[in-house]
Every structure is written in C-alpha cells, then in structure tokens.
Write a protein that holds these residues in place. Structure first.
Motif, PDB file in Angstrom:
ATOM      1  N   TRP A  21      42.588  51.661  35.423  1.00 30.32           N
ATOM      2  CA  TRP A  21      43.418  50.717  36.147  1.00 30.32           C
ATOM      3  C   TRP A  21      42.532  49.585  36.626  1.00 30.32           C
ATOM      4  O   TRP A  21      41.468  49.805  37.181  1.00 30.32           O
ATOM      5  CB  TRP A  21      44.032  51.438  37.328  1.00 30.32           C
ATOM      6  CG  TRP A  21      45.099  50.730  38.088  1.00 30.32           C
ATOM      7  CD1 TRP A  21      45.265  49.394  38.259  1.00 30.32           C
ATOM      8  CD2 TRP A  21      46.153  51.349  38.810  1.00 30.32           C
ATOM      9  NE1 TRP A  21      46.349  49.147  39.042  1.00 30.32           N
ATOM     10  CE2 TRP A  21      46.914  50.332  39.399  1.00 30.32           C
ATOM     11  CE3 TRP A  21      46.516  52.671  39.037  1.00 30.32           C
ATOM     12  CZ2 TRP A  21      48.025  50.590  40.184  1.00 30.32           C
ATOM     13  CZ3 TRP A  21      47.617  52.921  39.820  1.00 30.32           C
ATOM     14  CH2 TRP A  21      48.363  51.894  40.373  1.00 30.32           C
ATOM     15  N   GLU A  22      42.959  48.379  36.417  1.00 31.59           N
ATOM     16  CA  GLU A  22      42.250  47.209  36.920  1.00 31.59           C
ATOM     17  C   GLU A  22      43.197  46.424  37.807  1.00 31.59           C
ATOM     18  O   GLU A  22      44.305  46.086  37.408  1.00 31.59           O
ATOM     19  CB  GLU A  22      41.771  46.322  35.765  1.00 31.59           C
ATOM     20  CG  GLU A  22      41.035  45.082  36.224  1.00 31.59           C
ATOM     21  CD  GLU A  22      40.598  44.187  35.078  1.00 31.59           C
ATOM     22  OE1 GLU A  22      40.365  42.986  35.340  1.00 31.59           O
ATOM     23  OE2 GLU A  22      40.503  44.680  33.940  1.00 31.59           O
ATOM     24  N   GLY A  23      42.749  46.160  39.023  1.00 28.97           N
ATOM     25  CA  GLY A  23      43.538  45.371  39.955  1.00 28.97           C
ATOM     26  C   GLY A  23      42.789  44.123  40.358  1.00 28.97           C
ATOM     27  O   GLY A  23      41.579  44.011  40.153  1.00 28.97           O
ATOM     28  N   GLU A  24      43.526  43.192  40.911  1.00 37.27           N
ATOM     29  CA  GLU A  24      42.923  41.959  41.410  1.00 37.27           C
ATOM     30  C   GLU A  24      43.472  41.686  42.806  1.00 37.27           C
ATOM     31  O   GLU A  24      44.686  41.777  43.031  1.00 37.27           O
ATOM     32  CB  GLU A  24      43.244  40.779  40.498  1.00 37.27           C
ATOM     33  CG  GLU A  24      42.649  39.478  40.982  1.00 37.27           C
ATOM     34  CD  GLU A  24      42.956  38.298  40.079  1.00 37.27           C
ATOM     35  OE1 GLU A  24      42.576  37.176  40.450  1.00 37.27           O
ATOM     36  OE2 GLU A  24      43.563  38.488  39.021  1.00 37.27           O
ATOM     37  N   ASP A  36      47.145  43.205  46.421  1.00 39.34           N
ATOM     38  CA  ASP A  36      46.536  43.421  45.121  1.00 39.34           C
ATOM     39  C   ASP A  36      47.637  43.536  44.070  1.00 39.34           C
ATOM     40  O   ASP A  36      48.746  43.964  44.356  1.00 39.34           O
ATOM     41  CB  ASP A  36      45.632  44.662  45.115  1.00 39.34           C
ATOM     42  CG  ASP A  36      46.375  45.947  45.376  1.00 39.34           C
ATOM     43  OD1 ASP A  36      46.837  46.571  44.406  1.00 39.34           O
ATOM     44  OD2 ASP A  36      46.473  46.352  46.552  1.00 39.34           O
ATOM     45  N   GLU A  37      47.299  43.118  42.865  1.00 34.90           N
ATOM     46  CA  GLU A  37      48.194  43.241  41.716  1.00 34.90           C
ATOM     47  C   GLU A  37      47.434  43.903  40.574  1.00 34.90           C
ATOM     48  O   GLU A  37      46.239  43.698  40.413  1.00 34.90           O
ATOM     49  CB  GLU A  37      48.699  41.874  41.246  1.00 34.90           C
ATOM     50  CG  GLU A  37      49.681  41.244  42.185  1.00 34.90           C
ATOM     51  CD  GLU A  37      50.281  39.953  41.650  1.00 34.90           C
ATOM     52  OE1 GLU A  37      49.781  39.422  40.615  1.00 34.90           O
ATOM     53  OE2 GLU A  37      51.241  39.461  42.264  1.00 34.90           O
ATOM     54  N   GLN A  38      48.156  44.684  39.801  1.00 34.15           N
ATOM     55  CA  GLN A  38      47.569  45.314  38.618  1.00 34.15           C
ATOM     56  C   GLN A  38      47.369  44.258  37.539  1.00 34.15           C
ATOM     57  O   GLN A  38      48.253  43.444  37.293  1.00 34.15           O
ATOM     58  CB  GLN A  38      48.509  46.400  38.095  1.00 34.15           C
ATOM     59  CG  GLN A  38      48.040  47.007  36.782  1.00 34.15           C
ATOM     60  CD  GLN A  38      49.078  47.921  36.186  1.00 34.15           C
ATOM     61  OE1 GLN A  38      49.209  49.041  36.611  1.00 34.15           O
ATOM     62  NE2 GLN A  38      49.833  47.415  35.213  1.00 34.15           N
ATOM     63  N   ARG A  39      46.212  44.281  36.920  1.00 36.23           N
ATOM     64  CA  ARG A  39      45.956  43.420  35.761  1.00 36.23           C
ATOM     65  C   ARG A  39      46.005  44.238  34.467  1.00 36.23           C
ATOM     66  O   ARG A  39      46.461  43.751  33.446  1.00 36.23           O
ATOM     67  CB  ARG A  39      44.606  42.713  35.903  1.00 36.23           C
ATOM     68  CG  ARG A  39      44.586  41.705  37.021  1.00 36.23           C
ATOM     69  CD  ARG A  39      45.601  40.597  36.760  1.00 36.23           C
ATOM     70  NE  ARG A  39      45.699  39.667  37.857  1.00 36.23           N
ATOM     71  CZ  ARG A  39      46.824  39.434  38.540  1.00 36.23           C
ATOM     72  NH1 ARG A  39      47.937  40.064  38.240  1.00 36.23           N
ATOM     73  NH2 ARG A  39      46.840  38.564  39.521  1.00 36.23           N
ATOM     74  N   LYS A  40      45.506  45.472  34.530  1.00 40.33           N
ATOM     75  CA  LYS A  40      45.585  46.401  33.393  1.00 40.33           C
ATOM     76  C   LYS A  40      45.827  47.775  33.974  1.00 40.33           C
ATOM     77  O   LYS A  40      45.185  48.159  34.952  1.00 40.33           O
ATOM     78  CB  LYS A  40      44.282  46.414  32.589  1.00 40.33           C
ATOM     79  CG  LYS A  40      43.951  45.116  31.910  1.00 40.33           C
ATOM     80  CD  LYS A  40      42.634  45.203  31.175  1.00 40.33           C
ATOM     81  CE  LYS A  40      42.264  43.845  30.597  1.00 40.33           C
ATOM     82  NZ  LYS A  40      40.913  43.848  30.033  1.00 40.33           N
ATOM     83  N   GLY A  41      46.738  48.516  33.391  1.00 42.51           N
ATOM     84  CA  GLY A  41      46.993  49.847  33.907  1.00 42.51           C
ATOM     85  C   GLY A  41      48.313  50.419  33.456  1.00 42.51           C
ATOM     86  O   GLY A  41      48.949  49.892  32.542  1.00 42.51           O
TER      87      GLY A  41
END
Length: 103
Positions: A21-24, A36-41
């Motif tokens: 999971w990648e968040g920003e 935060d929002e998920q960028r990949k996951g």
C-alpha cells in the motif's frame, strides 16, 4: 509529516495475504488534522482524514474515512467483511495510541 510525503505499508488483512500500500499525505494542518490518500493499494479509492481535538482530559482523535472497493459486485458483496476488518484496524490503532500516549 508534510504535504506530499509518501508512506509505504504492507498490510495483512487475512493470514497468508500480504498487500502493498502506498499513501500520500495531501494536507497537513498542524495540531488539527491531516489527510492521506491511497496512491497504490487494494482500494479503488481511499481518503482518510485524521482530526485532533483538544479536550481537558487530553486529545480526542476522530477519523473520517472514504473508500471504494474494487471488483464491482464482488466488492459490494465483501463489503461487510472489509468493514469488520476496518473496525479491527482502528480498534488496534486506538489501543496503540493509548499505549504510546497514556493519559
């Protein structure tokens, strides 16, 4: 923590299943909130607002979570399972916050 910061997780919602999971961090208001929002996951969409309120007895944390599951009708069918796992995840997080920041 700062706007634009990327956060990388590996979560295991079920034994034997590990998801990357990648968040920003998209917004930070010091001592008030961050988002935060998920960028990949695993989700089609994930937005998590963490809110902090000063109280006489300490700080209250509230969460506003928006998410969408993948897989159309299958995602809709598994929503109760995902919702249950979310409750477990936040209960665990709340326990850890109390351990790290005892009142």
């Amino acid at each position: 923590m700062f706007k634009g910061q990327r956060v990388f997780y590996c979560i295991s919602p079920f034994p034997g299943l590990r998801l990357r999971w990648e968040g920003e961090i998209i917004e930070v208001a010091e001592l008030e909130r961050f988002i935060d929002e998920q960028r990949k996951g695993p989700f089609t969409y994930w937005r998590h607002e963490h809110l902090f309120f000063r109280k006489e007895e300490g700080t209250e944390i509230r969460d506003h979570l928006q998410y969408a599951l993948p897989f159309g009708l299958i995602g809709f069918a598994i929503h109760p399972i995902v919702n249950s796992k979310m409750k477990e995840m936040f209960a665990y997080r709340n326990e850890k916050v109390k351990e790290v920041f005892p009142s």
